[in-house]
Design an enzyme around this catalytic site. Sequence first.
Site, PDB file in Angstrom:
ATOM      1  N   ASP A 130       0.844  -1.198   0.000  1.00 41.01           N
ATOM      2  CA  ASP A 130       0.000   0.000   0.000  1.00 41.01           C
ATOM      3  C   ASP A 130       0.879   1.249   0.000  1.00 41.01           C
ATOM      4  O   ASP A 130       1.664   1.463   0.929  1.00 41.01           O
ATOM      5  CB  ASP A 130      -0.892  -0.014   1.242  1.00 41.01           C
ATOM      6  CG  ASP A 130      -2.128   0.844   1.082  1.00 41.01           C
ATOM      7  OD1 ASP A 130      -2.062   1.855   0.355  1.00 41.01           O
ATOM      8  OD2 ASP A 130      -3.165   0.519   1.677  1.00 41.01           O
ATOM      9  N   ASP A 131       0.781   2.036  -1.062  1.00 39.85           N
ATOM     10  CA  ASP A 131       1.467   3.332  -1.151  1.00 39.85           C
ATOM     11  C   ASP A 131       2.988   3.218  -1.239  1.00 39.85           C
ATOM     12  O   ASP A 131       3.701   4.121  -0.798  1.00 39.85           O
ATOM     13  CB  ASP A 131       1.103   4.235   0.041  1.00 39.85           C
ATOM     14  CG  ASP A 131      -0.349   4.685   0.027  1.00 39.85           C
ATOM     15  OD1 ASP A 131      -1.057   4.379  -0.944  1.00 39.85           O
ATOM     16  OD2 ASP A 131      -0.777   5.329   1.006  1.00 39.85           O
ATOM     17  N   CYS A 148      -5.921   3.909  -4.409  1.00 39.12           N
ATOM     18  CA  CYS A 148      -5.929   2.476  -4.125  1.00 39.12           C
ATOM     19  C   CYS A 148      -7.116   1.710  -4.705  1.00 39.12           C
ATOM     20  O   CYS A 148      -6.929   0.682  -5.363  1.00 39.12           O
ATOM     21  CB  CYS A 148      -5.843   2.245  -2.624  1.00 39.12           C
ATOM     22  SG  CYS A 148      -7.139   3.041  -1.656  1.00 39.12           S
ATOM     23  N   ARG A 159      -7.131  -1.684  -7.069  1.00 38.87           N
ATOM     24  CA  ARG A 159      -7.546  -2.964  -6.502  1.00 38.87           C
ATOM     25  C   ARG A 159      -8.661  -3.608  -7.314  1.00 38.87           C
ATOM     26  O   ARG A 159      -8.689  -4.827  -7.496  1.00 38.87           O
ATOM     27  CB  ARG A 159      -7.956  -2.761  -5.042  1.00 38.87           C
ATOM     28  CG  ARG A 159      -6.782  -2.405  -4.163  1.00 38.87           C
ATOM     29  CD  ARG A 159      -7.167  -1.831  -2.804  1.00 38.87           C
ATOM     30  NE  ARG A 159      -5.958  -1.305  -2.174  1.00 38.87           N
ATOM     31  CZ  ARG A 159      -5.160  -2.006  -1.370  1.00 38.87           C
ATOM     32  NH1 ARG A 159      -5.463  -3.264  -1.081  1.00 38.87           N
ATOM     33  NH2 ARG A 159      -4.077  -1.472  -0.862  1.00 38.87           N
ATOM     34  N   LYS A 184      -6.413  -5.408   3.457  1.00 40.62           N
ATOM     35  CA  LYS A 184      -7.240  -4.286   2.982  1.00 40.62           C
ATOM     36  C   LYS A 184      -8.021  -4.657   1.729  1.00 40.62           C
ATOM     37  O   LYS A 184      -7.455  -5.140   0.755  1.00 40.62           O
ATOM     38  CB  LYS A 184      -6.336  -3.080   2.718  1.00 40.62           C
ATOM     39  CG  LYS A 184      -7.059  -1.866   2.143  1.00 40.62           C
ATOM     40  CD  LYS A 184      -6.111  -0.706   2.039  1.00 40.62           C
ATOM     41  CE  LYS A 184      -6.644   0.398   1.152  1.00 40.62           C
ATOM     42  NZ  LYS A 184      -5.737   1.549   1.057  1.00 40.62           N
ATOM     43  N   HIS A 221     -11.375  -2.478   0.622  1.00 43.62           N
ATOM     44  CA  HIS A 221     -11.727  -1.125   0.171  1.00 43.62           C
ATOM     45  C   HIS A 221     -12.457  -1.128  -1.178  1.00 43.62           C
ATOM     46  O   HIS A 221     -12.295  -0.219  -1.990  1.00 43.62           O
ATOM     47  CB  HIS A 221     -10.471  -0.237   0.090  1.00 43.62           C
ATOM     48  CG  HIS A 221     -10.796   1.230   0.194  1.00 43.62           C
ATOM     49  ND1 HIS A 221     -10.013   2.207  -0.365  1.00 43.62           N
ATOM     50  CD2 HIS A 221     -11.826   1.874   0.785  1.00 43.62           C
ATOM     51  CE1 HIS A 221     -10.530   3.398  -0.122  1.00 43.62           C
ATOM     52  NE2 HIS A 221     -11.640   3.224   0.576  1.00 43.62           N
ATOM     53  N   HIS A 228       0.683   2.520   4.255  1.00 43.96           N
ATOM     54  CA  HIS A 228      -0.358   3.547   4.279  1.00 43.96           C
ATOM     55  C   HIS A 228      -0.285   4.334   5.587  1.00 43.96           C
ATOM     56  O   HIS A 228       0.195   3.835   6.593  1.00 43.96           O
ATOM     57  CB  HIS A 228      -1.731   2.864   4.140  1.00 43.96           C
ATOM     58  CG  HIS A 228      -2.854   3.791   3.835  1.00 43.96           C
ATOM     59  ND1 HIS A 228      -3.480   4.556   4.801  1.00 43.96           N
ATOM     60  CD2 HIS A 228      -3.491   4.070   2.667  1.00 43.96           C
ATOM     61  CE1 HIS A 228      -4.454   5.264   4.236  1.00 43.96           C
ATOM     62  NE2 HIS A 228      -4.477   4.996   2.947  1.00 43.96           N
ATOM     63  N   ASP A 247      -0.229  -0.542  -4.837  1.00 46.78           N
ATOM     64  CA  ASP A 247      -1.511  -0.102  -5.396  1.00 46.78           C
ATOM     65  C   ASP A 247      -1.446   1.281  -6.025  1.00 46.78           C
ATOM     66  O   ASP A 247      -2.309   1.643  -6.826  1.00 46.78           O
ATOM     67  CB  ASP A 247      -2.616  -0.153  -4.336  1.00 46.78           C
ATOM     68  CG  ASP A 247      -2.353   0.757  -3.141  1.00 46.78           C
ATOM     69  OD1 ASP A 247      -1.247   1.316  -3.018  1.00 46.78           O
ATOM     70  OD2 ASP A 247      -3.272   0.894  -2.304  1.00 46.78           O
ATOM     71  N   ASN A 248      -0.458   2.086  -5.679  1.00 42.94           N
ATOM     72  CA  ASN A 248      -0.241   3.409  -6.296  1.00 42.94           C
ATOM     73  C   ASN A 248       1.102   3.920  -5.812  1.00 42.94           C
ATOM     74  O   ASN A 248       1.800   3.240  -5.059  1.00 42.94           O
ATOM     75  CB  ASN A 248      -1.352   4.405  -5.933  1.00 42.94           C
ATOM     76  CG  ASN A 248      -1.747   4.406  -4.485  1.00 42.94           C
ATOM     77  OD1 ASN A 248      -2.859   4.022  -4.133  1.00 42.94           O
ATOM     78  ND2 ASN A 248      -0.850   4.816  -3.598  1.00 42.94           N
ATOM     79  N   LYS A 284       1.189   9.807  -5.466  1.00 45.08           N
ATOM     80  CA  LYS A 284      -0.175   9.295  -5.365  1.00 45.08           C
ATOM     81  C   LYS A 284      -1.201  10.394  -5.648  1.00 45.08           C
ATOM     82  O   LYS A 284      -0.943  11.564  -5.397  1.00 45.08           O
ATOM     83  CB  LYS A 284      -0.385   8.740  -3.950  1.00 45.08           C
ATOM     84  CG  LYS A 284      -1.781   8.212  -3.639  1.00 45.08           C
ATOM     85  CD  LYS A 284      -1.843   7.729  -2.194  1.00 45.08           C
ATOM     86  CE  LYS A 284      -3.240   7.274  -1.807  1.00 45.08           C
ATOM     87  NZ  LYS A 284      -3.295   6.793  -0.407  1.00 45.08           N
TER      88      LYS A 284
END
Length: 606
Positions: free
Chosen positions: A50-51, A88, A92, A150, A152, A241, A346-347, A400
């Site tokens: 994540d991130d 994100c 996803r 996660k 989301h 994140h 994810d980004n 991001k």
Amino acid sequence: MRTTNVPGRKGRFRRTAIIFGAALLLAAPVQAQPEKTPARQPNIVILLADDWGFTDVGAFGAEFATPNLDALAYAGTRFTNFHVAGSCSPTRAMLQTGVMNHRNGLGNMPETIPDEHRGQPGYDTVMNHRVVTVAQLLKAAGYRTYFTGKWHLGSDTTRLPHARGYDRAYSLADAGADNFEQRPIEGLYDTAAWTENGKPATLPKDYYSSRFVVQKMIDYVEADRASGKPFLASINFLANHIPVQAPDSDIARYAALYKDGWTALRAARAKRAAALGIVPAGVPIVTMPTTADWQKLDADERAAAVRVMQAYAGMATAMDREVGRLVAHLKATGDYENTIFVFLSDNGAEPTNPFASLRNRLFLDMQYDLSTANIGRRGSFSAIGPGWASAAASPLSGYKFSATEGGLRVPLIVTWPGNKQVQPGAIRHGLAHVSDILPTLTELAGVAGHGGRWQGKDVEPVTGRSLVPMLTGATDSVHGDTPLGYELSGNAALFKGDYKLVRNLAPTGDGKWRLFDLKSDPGETRDLAAAQPERFAAMLADYRAYAKANGVLDMPAGYTANEQINAYAWQQQGRKRAIKAALWLGGGLLALAFLVWGWRRRRARR
């Protein structure tokens, strides 16, 4: 006199035995050779960070330790031109379905969508029911399917992972949460919405996010081992994140680093990435306008900044250690060689500074211990901000939320240790996209796609392309000169061959379209729009065709994702908390007024 050789009794016995044996062979039916047991379909492990920025892995240029991800990278293929969405949820949903975000329902996220777009086609803010997930496809083909971490992509019972093809799932429905306890991101959510198989779940007391999602996955895999079926394991980390948090020992590991600041780290990362073959040597690199001058920070500001980057590095290393624990487990069970590993982010890196406004600072100061010594620990709330995010994205521009390369280009590693067709140690520079992962995995697993029909209904067709030809070395690109469009929150891009057309709204950009040659200029430093007007016009026409075909809506005047997130936080939490605070304050003032009135009455009676 002629003599004749007459065989003795031993010779006659041998000859008779041979003749008799031959007769038996001729008379007996031919026995078929036993067929080889077909190789079991490969297990699949998806590791979604994540991130993480473009160079946030050692094998891509990071200075912090990720030895287990590096081992997977060198055992498989690294993709250096792999793109996702700038936030994100859209990424996803594309990873799960192989369908572009405006088709799968994530034209925007719940936290960033303007009110004018809510309910419009493609703007569901959740993964819609017109798409089929990789879990549904693999489950129908006999796979066990598991999800941890996660999600989301929707929080109602019909949209949680257990309802979208996963046999077992322990998931967080929100964008993020605390890493040490069952606590939401204060000010954004009421609770940390963890569920197991669709039902509310309670985290253990010794919870730490990366350790927990891996251990839960190991438990799931082992619980059903007796079935003998291959498995899909989708592990979705909260690292890194906001809030950035890590075990003390992992933070302490980096006590000597980051004191030279983010600009020096950005330059060092670019140099290291070039030495590894991730980017060409000497690519131009810009200093982003949101990057503060490290030399102008005071001592306290520097100390806090150094500490948060140490925590960020510790959080990444803690996650990598859990990846290593999973790999060690799969080696011990004999699954490792026949497992496909896919690692991605994810980004790009998160540039948000939660303390930029006084209101946020005061609120967070009431909820957390924000002291420098506590940064990254239990009870803390911290983020690396735009300075360190620029280093995480090095040598790319942006982060991001934007459509810059720093927002969209992330590391991708694909490894299948027991299949040497997936070339070990290879680096591929051709364009690849997150929607390509699903068709890649189904091809490697020998599982048929749905072809736009699923369980008797029309569904969105897969738009991604299999990366298998890149994995085997047959080609460096599966997209060629086919246009590939993208849009999120008004930030948009179109990729075509080595070129990228891009537009970023404020605060990242000025809303103007620009043209870049990503092969020679991945940092997006030289706008070619004026020098190549025909290419610029053709690619702009391609983007408009993409936008029309996918129902892309124009953003309202003055829109920015940052302001929309603040508005969402106010609507979801701020207003309620303000009303509650006002009631408490009003009640307190009323009580005080009553006490004063009573005191005065008593005095008047004397």
